[in-house]
Design an enzyme around this catalytic site. Structure first.
Site, PDB file in Angstrom:
ATOM      1  N   SER A   1       0.837  -1.193   0.000  1.00 58.82           N
ATOM      2  CA  SER A   1       0.000   0.000   0.000  1.00 58.82           C
ATOM      3  C   SER A   1       0.879   1.253   0.000  1.00 58.82           C
ATOM      4  CB  SER A   1      -0.958  -0.043   1.190  1.00 58.82           C
ATOM      5  OG  SER A   1      -1.972   0.916   1.061  1.00 58.82           O
TER       6      SER A   1
ATOM      7  N   ASP B   1      -9.038  -4.496  -6.114  1.00 55.83           N
ATOM      8  CA  ASP B   1      -8.570  -3.779  -4.925  1.00 55.83           C
ATOM      9  C   ASP B   1      -9.679  -2.870  -4.408  1.00 55.83           C
ATOM     10  OD1 ASP B   1      -7.266  -2.111  -3.085  1.00 55.83           O
ATOM     11  OD2 ASP B   1      -5.378  -2.218  -4.172  1.00 55.83           O
TER      12      ASP B   1
ATOM     13  N   HIS C   1      -7.380  -5.548  -1.657  1.00 54.93           N
ATOM     14  CA  HIS C   1      -6.184  -4.815  -1.238  1.00 54.93           C
ATOM     15  C   HIS C   1      -5.183  -5.716  -0.516  1.00 54.93           C
ATOM     16  CE1 HIS C   1      -3.964  -1.182  -0.659  1.00 54.93           C
ATOM     17  NE2 HIS C   1      -3.964  -1.277   0.650  1.00 54.93           N
TER      18      HIS C   1
END
Length: 859
Positions: free
Chosen positions: A709, A782, A816
């Site tokens: 991330s 995601d 994610h």
């Protein structure tokens, strides 16, 4: 922040302002966005882009654990660690008489993730069940008596998939949902016998939450049922009625790049179909079901302390196409249990124009006041919800008693943004916490609502001051279900991480509210990590339920009596004894500007002194106002090391040294801190490498960097702006900040206010300077704001066009964080191969130039 009875995982990474970073192997979303109502909890919408048609993923026809042939497998020793049985979750019961040990499926098969879902209104909806999508179900419950240890397994059908269990207020029963093919069932189990039964034949709806709440007295449940006669899901029109039109009408709506939003009227109809439920009161003794009011979309439905009213928040049309469900038009009201609307508190439009790091206008954070039959308390903004507006008071606290006619009463005004209202077990006594955004400062005051002007400051500190963290108040559950801060003889109890320059040493204190006197009741020793979980019941009176672990011993729970004697309650085994010899050390060092830094250095079990290993640096940048708080140690070298999922610690099995959670602070004025982001992370990276090399365990010519991330964003920036690393791995990142024009992470300015910074921080614009191999991994669906899959595709496209060295792995059906066993194993296989190819081999001496080759050799 409150510390109520809660789920206790052996290891949970809850990302916050003080959290060390993200691995991408936990349930939390990672790229933080809007600050909503708390200084450390940032609003991360669970919003995922509308999926394309399911990818063609060849699924093996063998057992569920078989891996499709097109997925890669890491080395066998890695597979063995990945497949180790997860340690159960522990759920303490109110009152401390029991705990529930809950097992769960850590890594579902890709077939589970490939199951059809609808990405609507910021949610993932399971259309077969009218439920929130579940990919990591719980699989079993064992209830254990704390006082003397006997346990009983809850009687359940084989192969069950369960939702999160919830104890009754009196701790005598535990309720949970069961996923079946055509819906979600509600079950209740007895704590003494373990006998479990389905509460009713009808299915419940869980799109908007758990689908049930315990009523005061623990004898009934408030349930959200699928409405009878609901009908079929609305069919999608085969021919459009016209174009889909949106109009700004000159309004400034600076929203984040939310994903999974409604796109048209049909999306709205489907969302309403699955989210609408019928409130129903279920009496457990006789099974009586009483419908309450009409079906609606319930954002909140909480019973009052007297059990005669329900605080509801319902969502209304027209639904928004630019914000998720929690900002849809809504009505806050109080109903009676007969379905009568007793009081409408507010009807609010869609919150589409909330400023960056602001809050919606109108009532928010509504809750019942304990020890009052039916009194609602809430906060509301006085500054229009805009943190950039000058205001003497940003918020106020309001109260509405159902027994008193007239308008709501203003209880107090709050100088900064209201964070939380925590009532204590003393009637009318409350802890009110506020957050100063400019200073990143949090203040908690004690108020007696019966005595205006009685405010007293209890805690006042920087949110980043981990060393000065007084801990979280311990809560208790009242018989009516109210959650309050426990007060005994004028004392409250506080449990905290106990951050120190040598690592965390959790503690339990008690503090006298009258004068602030603090007494230390317990603190973890330096060589073991012992954390207070809850008060427990024992033969000699009140005891402590503690979680105890060390670097070579997995977390287990013990009961400590008043004399300090410990009694083991659980005996969870080491999940991977083959790694019992992993070496772990806290490193502290400084970067060139004097900012103190730290990280946890791990070495393989078979490490031999003098070996110079290849090194992986794993990190996640965080923002701070000053170097003093930025440099505080936020690590626990005395904790057990879990190797979960795609953890970077998996590289220990392959002969790498790992510097985990290497500090990457970005220090400066909150308004402009990102102007020096690149310089600061490069300096921190250099200091980290130097520190490990100084230990004599790593080869400075064989260093890789990785992150997830915002850590992936960092990784790409490091490869673009320095030559410290041989290669990088970037997972689920964002690389073009012009695609997140209304802020990212803690950035407060828009693209048009800080164009140079947005571009300067975007690795895409510096792809021509990324001259080290970069592996990018991304989930195809995601769900995180800002990190949509296009981010990785575009950076790969740029590197491809520029002749860079990169590899892009897009994971079907993954979001994610990566959940399926097949995906996790593939990520590890790709990552290990990447570093083994580009980092592990000794660096070759440079070929001599023609001139050098022509020079005579020197004696």
């Amino acid at each position: 922040m409150a510390r109520p009875l809660r789920f206790v995982f052996p290891c949970v990474l809850a990302l916050s302002a003080a959290a060390p970073g993200c691995r991408g192997d936990c349930p939390n979303t990672c790229e933080q966005t809007d600050v909503v109502e708390t200084p450390v909890a940032r609003e991360v919408p669970v919003a995922e882009p509308k999926p394309q048609e399911p990818s063609e993923v060849p699924i093996a026809e063998a057992a569920p654990t078989a891996v499709p042939k097109h997925y890669k497998m890491p080395p066998p020793e890695v597979v063995e660690v990945v497949d180790a049985a997860p340690t159960p979750v522990v759920v303490p019961a109110p009152g401390g008489a029991h705990i529930a040990r809950v097992t769960y499926e850590a890594l579902p098969g890709i077939d589970v993730l490939a199951t059809k879902f609808y990405p609507l209104a910021g949610l993932r909806i399971d259309p077969a069940r009218s439920a929130r999508r579940v990919v990591r179900p719980y699989t079993g419950i064992v209830i254990q008596r704390v006082e003397d240890g006997p346990e009983v397994a809850v009687e359940l059908p084989e192969g069950v998939r369960l939702g999160r269990p919830r104890w009754s207020p009196d701790g005598s029963r535990i309720a949970f949902t069961r996923l079946v093919d055509d819906g979600v069932e509600l079950w209740v189990a007895d704590a003494q016998s373990g006998e479990a039964k389905r509460v009713l034949d009808r299915k419940i709806g869980t799109v908007m939450g758990s689908g049930f709440t315990w009523m005061p007295g623990s004898k009934s449940l408030l349930v959200q049922l699928i409405p009878e006669g609901r009908g079929a899901e609305p069919a999608e029109p085969t021919v459009p009625a016209g174009p889909h039109v949106q109009d700004t009408a000159g309004r400034a709506a600076q929203n984040r790049t939310y994903q999974d939003l409604l796109k048209n009227a049909h999306d709205g109809r489907v969302f309403a179909h699955h989210a609408t439920t019928q409130l129903t009161l279920i009496e457990l003794d006789n099974g009586t079901a009483t419908a309450i009011g009409k079906p609606a979309i319930f954002r909140q439905a909480t019973p009052s302390p007297d059990g005669q009213h329900i605080l509801v928040t319902t969502l209304q049309e027209p639904f928004s196409y630019v914000v998720p469900y929690y900002r849809f038009p809504r009505t806050h009201a109080v109903w009676t249990t007969a379905g009568e609307v007793k009081r409408t508190i507010a009807t609010l439009p869609a919150a589409e124009e909330v400023p960056i790091q602001g809050v919606p206008t109108g009532p928010r954070s509504l809750q019942w006041q304990p020890f009052h039959p039916a009194t609602v308390v809430w906060s509301e903004a006085l500054d229009g919800g805009d943190p950039n507006t000058e205001a003497e008071h940003r918020d106020r606290l309001m109260r509405q008693s159902l027994s008193a006619p007239g308008e709501p009463v203003e209880v107090m005004r709050i100088a900064h943004r209201h964070v939380s209202t925590d009532f204590t077990s003393n009637r009318n006594q409350v802890l009110v916490t506020e957050y100063d955004r400019d200073r990143r400062w949090v203040t908690t005051r004690l108020h007696d609502l019966a005595t205006p002007g009685s405010a007293k400051v209890l805690f006042d500190r920087s949110v980043h001051d981990s060393y000065g963290d007084p801990g979280d108040p311990i809560h208790e559950t009242l018989p009516d279900g109210s959650d309050v801060v426990l007060v005994e003889d004028g004392w409250i109890y506080l449990a905290g991480d106990g951050a120190t320059p040598k690592g965390d040493r959790p503690f339990l204190d008690r503090r006298k509210l009258a004068d602030g006197t603090t007494e230390h009741l317990m603190q973890s020793p330096a060589d073991t990590y012992i954390e207070f979980v809850a008060f427990a019941r024992s033969a000699t009176g009140r005891a402590y339920l503690l979680r105890q672990e060390s670097p070579d011993k997995p977390p287990n729970f013990v009961v400590r009596d008043r004399e300090g004697n410990d009694r083991a309650l659980t005996n969870f085994p080491h999940p991977y004894p083959q790694l019992a010899g992993v070496k772990k050390k806290l490193l502290t060092y400084k970067r060139k500007d004097g900012t103190p830094l730290s990280g946890t250095l791990y070495l393989p079990p078979d490490y031999k002194k003098g070996d110079k290993l290849p090194l992986l640096v794993w990190a996640y940048p965080l923002e701070y106002n000053d170097s003093g708080t930025a440099g505080q140690v936020r690590a626990a070298p005395n904790r057990f090391s879990y190797l979960r999922g795609t953890s970077p610690l998996m590289f220990l099995t392959q002969g790498y040294a790992v510097l985990d959670d290497a500090a990457m602070p970005v220090v400066g004025d909150p308004e402009t801190v990102n102007d020096t982001f690149v310089e600061q992370i490069v300096s921190s990276a250099q200091a980290a490498i130097d520190a490990v090399v100084a230990e004599g365990v790593a080869d400075p010519e064989r260093v890789g960097v990785a992150g997830h991330s915002y850590g992936a964003f960092m990784t790409a920036n490091l490869l673009a702006h320095c030559d410290l690393f041989r290669a990088g791995i970037a997972r689920s990142g964002a690389y073009n900040r012009t695609l997140t024009p209304f802020g990212f992470q803690g950035e407060r300015r828009t693209l048009w206010q800080a164009q140079d910074t947005y571009i300067g921080l975007s690795p895409l614009f510096f792809a021509h300077t990324i001259n080290e191999p970069l592996l990018m991994i991304h989930g195809e669906v995601d769900n995180n704001s800002g990190t949509f899959p296009m981010q990785s595709r575009r950076l790969f496209h740029a590197l491809q066009g520029l002749g860079g060295h990169a590899r892009l792995v897009m994971l079907p059906h993954e979001s994610h964080g990566y959940r399926a066993r097949e995906s996790v194993l593939h990520v590890l296989a790709e990552s290990i191969t990447w570093l083994d190819t580009h980092v592990k081999p000794p660096k070759q001496a440079a070929e001599p130039t023609a001139e050098q080759a022509a020079e005579p050799a020197q004696e």
